[in-house]
Design a protein around this motif. Structure first.
Motif, PDB file in Angstrom:
ATOM      1  N   LEU A   1      -2.448  -2.271  -5.301  1.00 27.39           N
ATOM      2  CA  LEU A   1      -3.641  -2.708  -4.589  1.00 27.39           C
ATOM      3  C   LEU A   1      -3.981  -4.168  -4.881  1.00 27.39           C
TER       4      LEU A   1
ATOM      5  N   PHE B   1       0.813  -1.207   0.000  1.00 29.73           N
ATOM      6  CA  PHE B   1       0.000   0.000   0.000  1.00 29.73           C
ATOM      7  C   PHE B   1       0.849   1.262   0.000  1.00 29.73           C
TER       8      PHE B   1
ATOM      9  N   LYS C   1     -11.302  10.475  -0.171  1.00 33.20           N
ATOM     10  CA  LYS C   1      -9.922  10.353   0.265  1.00 33.20           C
ATOM     11  C   LYS C   1      -9.883   9.578   1.576  1.00 33.20           C
ATOM     12  N   PRO C   2      -9.270   8.398   1.612  1.00 31.51           N
ATOM     13  CA  PRO C   2      -9.309   7.559   2.829  1.00 31.51           C
ATOM     14  C   PRO C   2      -8.805   8.266   4.077  1.00 31.51           C
ATOM     15  N   SER C   3      -7.831   9.171   3.939  1.00 31.82           N
ATOM     16  CA  SER C   3      -7.295   9.841   5.125  1.00 31.82           C
ATOM     17  C   SER C   3      -8.333  10.721   5.810  1.00 31.82           C
TER      18      SER C   3
ATOM     19  N   PHE D   1      -4.224   4.525   6.821  1.00 24.11           N
ATOM     20  CA  PHE D   1      -5.155   5.569   6.429  1.00 24.11           C
ATOM     21  C   PHE D   1      -4.653   6.980   6.710  1.00 24.11           C
TER      22      PHE D   1
ATOM     23  N   PHE E   1     -10.234   0.271   2.593  1.00 22.66           N
ATOM     24  CA  PHE E   1      -9.494   1.171   1.710  1.00 22.66           C
ATOM     25  C   PHE E   1      -9.939   0.989   0.258  1.00 22.66           C
ATOM     26  N   LEU E   2     -10.073  -0.258  -0.166  1.00 23.77           N
ATOM     27  CA  LEU E   2     -10.489  -0.528  -1.538  1.00 23.77           C
ATOM     28  C   LEU E   2     -11.905  -0.027  -1.810  1.00 23.77           C
TER      29      LEU E   2
ATOM     30  N   PHE F   1     -11.684   4.147  -1.519  1.00 24.80           N
ATOM     31  CA  PHE F   1     -10.734   4.861  -2.376  1.00 24.80           C
ATOM     32  C   PHE F   1     -11.363   5.495  -3.617  1.00 24.80           C
TER      33      PHE F   1
ATOM     34  N   PHE G   1       1.917   1.044  -3.812  1.00 21.63           N
ATOM     35  CA  PHE G   1       0.506   1.279  -4.148  1.00 21.63           C
ATOM     36  C   PHE G   1       0.008   0.230  -5.147  1.00 21.63           C
TER      37      PHE G   1
END
Length: 522
Positions: A237, A231, A386-388, A470, A378-379, A382, A235
């Motif tokens: 996935l 990740f 934005k996951p963060s 994340f 996350f998948l 995404f 990156f």
């Protein structure tokens, strides 16, 4: 009427909250697993480094569990045989590493076993080279540190399950230590050890923070660490998803085997007298003292080093550390509330309807590691967001799911006892729905609820798993900030942050657990 395995009186609390909680759990575990499986189809397959990570994961979990169990046997035997001042405090202390933030313990182990640690300095006096705690041996050392107390507690329960009358009978028959070991202790160990080994194997199999801090490199990369690297650095996935599927398969297989292996068997009944041993001699006493002393030093010295190194730097910590501590507190409290919101309805459904399948789903999260669930989330998120931006709530949700098995283990037996003792009276008084929950359940479940809340909050406070995937630079929690300080070799600041994290984790557990006990006693 009461049936076998469940209470068959009319419905006294709606089962819909329990079904909704179980449904959310199914979506969280299996929904994320489906997302992972769909993405894994597009992966390039496993490379040599991935197969190496799989082999190392299985190897280190097996070795860590084996060493923990082997070392725990003499410690548990000594605690079962001896009565000394502070024994109860020591037994209680054996439960502390379970709620201890992993990254704090890692820092303590580095302070003791690292190249600049206590042991390296001691052997340097005699001309030996410093030792390194990084690599595969560091991962195993940390796992033994965390799991030796757990193995000791499990095996100690087996020893304490042998009735005192058995030892009195053995003494009357003139049996010595070897005879007692052959007829009483070894049969008990054959019952206890497989279950203890498999539980610890499963814990080591899904350990992430230890491998992140002490592992790495081609020889010490676990599957979960490989997922994280896929990740964060590549990156990739598809590769991360494929590895997550493999991790889930290994965890689920280990969990199924662990559940089928019996824990301590029935050693017979007695009159609950205190155990008195007649097969005691000077050699046994000396060995027991040595074993307990070394085990205590192994557990206490790393924490003592964190405290000593962290106290001077507490007043000079940057504001970012305290901001991260605030985020960690918010995540921990949110995780605790979510854990109870899931556990209590599921426990009610299990006790009321005998829904053992639902209870099994609650324990399923043991097999689904946080990183696997985090990968699926996350998948899913995404493509849309934005996951963060959702790092903190997602971390709280995943941590709550990971704490759910422990909460159910505390709540289901307690709620069963409440309904067994007071359920018929509550039915006669027409006490149903929220009234039953408020007037019957909550007053009598405050101890297990307090324990479950404290455990969930403490575990979430020290978690370094999903948040590492994340969070961005502005959304880090205290464990993540502490890890960043360690990787920047700011060990003094890391020790101060670790002391703050340790204090907050223990304080959360104590406040909730003690609060439940005080309320239950008033």
């Amino acid at each position: 009427m009461r049936g076998a395995g469940r209470i068959t009186r009319p419905i006294w609390v709606s089962h819909w909250p329990g079904l909704l909680a179980a449904g959310l759990l199914v979506v969280l575990v299996f929904g994320t697993l489906v997302a992972v499986a769909l993405r894994a189809e597009g992966g390039r397959g496993l490379g040599p480094s991935d197969w190496a990570a799989i082999r190392f994961t299985l190897w280190q979990a097996t070795l860590s569990a084996g060493i923990s169990v082997v070392l725990a046997i003499p410690v548990a035997r000594a605690l079962a045989r001896r009565s000394f001042p502070g024994r109860m405090a020591l037994v209680t202390l054996l439960g502390a590493p379970f709620i201890l933030p992993v990254i704090v313990a890692v820092l303590g182990l580095i302070a003791v076993f690292g190249r600049s640690g206590v042991i390296s300095k001691a052997i340097g006096v005699f001309g030996f080279e410093p030792i390194s705690v990084y690599g595969y041996h560091g991962v195993i050392l940390a796992h033994v540190f965390f799991n030796l107390p757990l193995a000791t507690r499990l095996i100690l329960q087996g020893w304490l399950s042998i009735p005192a009358e058995r030892f009195r009978l053995a003494a009357s028959l003139g049996m010595g230590s070897r005879d007692i070991a052959r007829t009483l202790e070894r049969p008990m160990l054959r019952e206890v050890i497989p279950g203890a080994f498999l539980v610890i194997f499963l814990i080591c199999l899904t350990s992430f923070a230890v491998a992140l801090a002490l592992g790495g490199g081609p020889r010490a990369t676990t599957v979960e660490l490989a997922i994280y690297e896929a990740f964060k650095f590549d990156f990739d996935l598809g590769r991360a998803a494929l590895l997550a599927l493999i991790q889930f398969a290994m965890g689920a297989s280990a969990a199924l085997i662990a559940f089928r292996v019996t824990m301590p068997g029935d050693m017979g009944t007695g009159l609950d007298r205190a155990v008195q041993r007649w097969d005691d001699g000077l050699v046994q006493r000396v060995l027991d003292v040595v074993v307990v002393t070394f085990a205590s030093l192994f557990l206490l010295l790393p924490l003592t080093m964190v405290v000593l190194a962290g106290v001077p730097g507490l007043t000079t910590l940057p504001a970012s550390i305290f901001q991260a501590a605030g985020r960690s507190l918010a995540v921990a409290l949110g995780s605790a509330v979510l854990t109870l919101a899931l556990a209590l309805p599921i426990a009610a459904l299990v006790v009321q309807r005998g829904a053992r399948l639902v209870e099994g789903l609650g324990y399923l999260t043991i097999a689904a590691s946080p990183l696997v669930v985090g990968t699926g989330l996350f998948l899913i998120l995404f493509p849309f967001i934005k996951p963060s931006d959702l790092a903190l709530p997602v971390t709280a949700l995943v941590n709550a799911a990971m704490s759910l098995p422990f909460a159910l283990r505390a709540l289901v037996p307690a709620l069963t006892a409440v309904e067994r003792d007071y359920g018929a009276l509550a039915d006669a008084l027409g006490m149903h729905g929220l009234t039953r929950v408020r007037l019957l359940w909550l007053p009598r479940l405050r101890r297990p609820i307090g324990f479950a809340l404290g455990l969930a909050a403490a575990l979430s406070m020290g978690d370094l798993g999903v948040i590492a995937m994340f969070a961005d630079a502005q959304g880090a929690t205290l464990p993540l900030q502490m890890y960043r300080l360690m990787t920047a070799y700011r060990m003094d600041d890391a020790a101060a942050a670790g002391l703050l994290l340790l204090g907050l984790s223990l304080a959360l557990f104590w406040i909730f657990d003690r609060g439940g006990r005080v309320d239950a006693d008033t």
